[in-house]
Scaffold this active site. Structure first.
Site, PDB file in Angstrom:
ATOM      1  N   GLY A 150       0.740  -1.318   0.066  1.00 20.33           N
ATOM      2  CA  GLY A 150      -0.089   0.056  -0.056  1.00 20.33           C
ATOM      3  C   GLY A 150       0.860   1.279   0.009  1.00 20.33           C
ATOM      4  N   THR A 151       0.094   2.202  -0.139  1.00 24.77           N
ATOM      5  CA  THR A 151       0.567   3.752   0.054  1.00 24.77           C
ATOM      6  C   THR A 151       1.121   4.192  -1.244  1.00 24.77           C
ATOM      7  OG1 THR A 151       1.863   3.196   2.269  1.00 24.77           O
ATOM      8  CG2 THR A 151       2.681   4.967   1.149  1.00 24.77           C
ATOM      9  N   THR A 152       0.895   5.486  -1.201  1.00 29.38           N
ATOM     10  CA  THR A 152       1.579   6.402  -2.409  1.00 29.38           C
ATOM     11  C   THR A 152       2.304   7.410  -1.691  1.00 29.38           C
ATOM     12  OG1 THR A 152      -0.303   5.815  -3.753  1.00 29.38           O
ATOM     13  CG2 THR A 152       1.124   7.768  -4.217  1.00 29.38           C
TER      14      THR A 152
ATOM     15  N   SER B 289       2.372   1.147  -3.580  1.00 33.60           N
ATOM     16  CA  SER B 289       1.273   0.498  -4.440  1.00 33.60           C
ATOM     17  C   SER B 289       0.565   1.515  -5.612  1.00 33.60           C
ATOM     18  CB  SER B 289       0.413  -0.316  -3.780  1.00 33.60           C
ATOM     19  OG  SER B 289      -0.414   0.555  -2.920  1.00 33.60           O
ATOM     20  N   GLY B 290       0.546   2.711  -4.986  1.00 33.91           N
ATOM     21  CA  GLY B 290      -0.005   3.643  -5.885  1.00 33.91           C
ATOM     22  C   GLY B 290       0.714   4.456  -6.840  1.00 33.91           C
TER      23      GLY B 290
END
Length: 210
Positions: free
Chosen positions: A12-14, A141-142
């Site tokens: 996850g995360t951007t 992930s972004g």
């Protein structure tokens, strides 16, 4: 791609880091996930290390926060011993050494950004300690979605005020399309005057006009 790096990309995360002529912009979403479970909606992913330097984190929260604390302590010791702030490259090399010494055991992808006597810098680090200086970078992930905006709109040599809408749009786009990014976002700017996190009102104004 190493196996642990592949696992990291799924966590996850951007986060975004951009170098401008007058400083550095760091931004991230605030969603913290465990698989498909949203563990926290307002997670902190941008950490101020000193007045002139900050870092973003993605990956395993405990691993990343450990690296944050190691850098904070060493930045204070460097300033105490040398009478000047720690250079951005030196701080990044320290983080790289910490990650490398763990041999991939610390699942953290990190951006270190700031301004020193040589100007503004952003460094990207993977879980194995690979260190690359970047002008415009995204992690998490972004990041593929964020890069879709950054590659099109980022202009080297631009000022912070001109790049803020681009960075905000990149993170916002990732939040809309990546299930592991979302809820809200944070933005910090670092100039020779120091570190400053943008207020909620400033973020809303930039998002509305971007």
């Amino acid at each position: 791609m190493h196996e642990s790096t592949e696992k990291l990309a799924l966590k996850g995360t951007t986060t975004v880091g951009v170098v401008c002529t007058d400083g550095v912009i760091l931004s991230s979403d605030t969603r913290v996930t465990m698989g498909y479970f949203v563990a926290h909606k307002q997670g902190k992913k941008i950490y101020q290390i000193d007045d002139h330097i900050a870092m973003t984190i993605s990956g395993g929260v405990a691993d990343a926060q450990y690296v944050v604390e190691v850098l904070k302590v060493n930045a204070k010791l460097y300033k105490l011993n040398n009478g000047r702030p720690m250079p951005i490259q030196a701080a990044s090399r320290l983080v790289a050494n910490v990650l490398f010494s763990a041999r991939g055991g610390l699942l953290a992808q990190i951006l270190v950004g700031g301004v020193d006597s040589t100007g503004p810098h952003v460094f990207s680090l993977d879980p194995f300690g690979s260190l690359i200086e970047e002008k415009c970078v995204a992690t998490g992930s972004g990041s593929p979605i964020a890069y879709g905006v950054l590659e099109d709109k980022y202009k080297e040599g631009a000022k912070i005020k001109n790049m803020l809408p681009v960075v905000v749009r990149a993170v916002d786009s990732a939040m809309k399309r990546d299930i592991a990014s979302g809820d809200s976002f944070d933005v910090a700017v670092i100039t020779k005057e120091g570190y400053r996190a943008l207020s909620t009102e400033e973020k809303k104004e930039i998002l509305g006009g971007s």
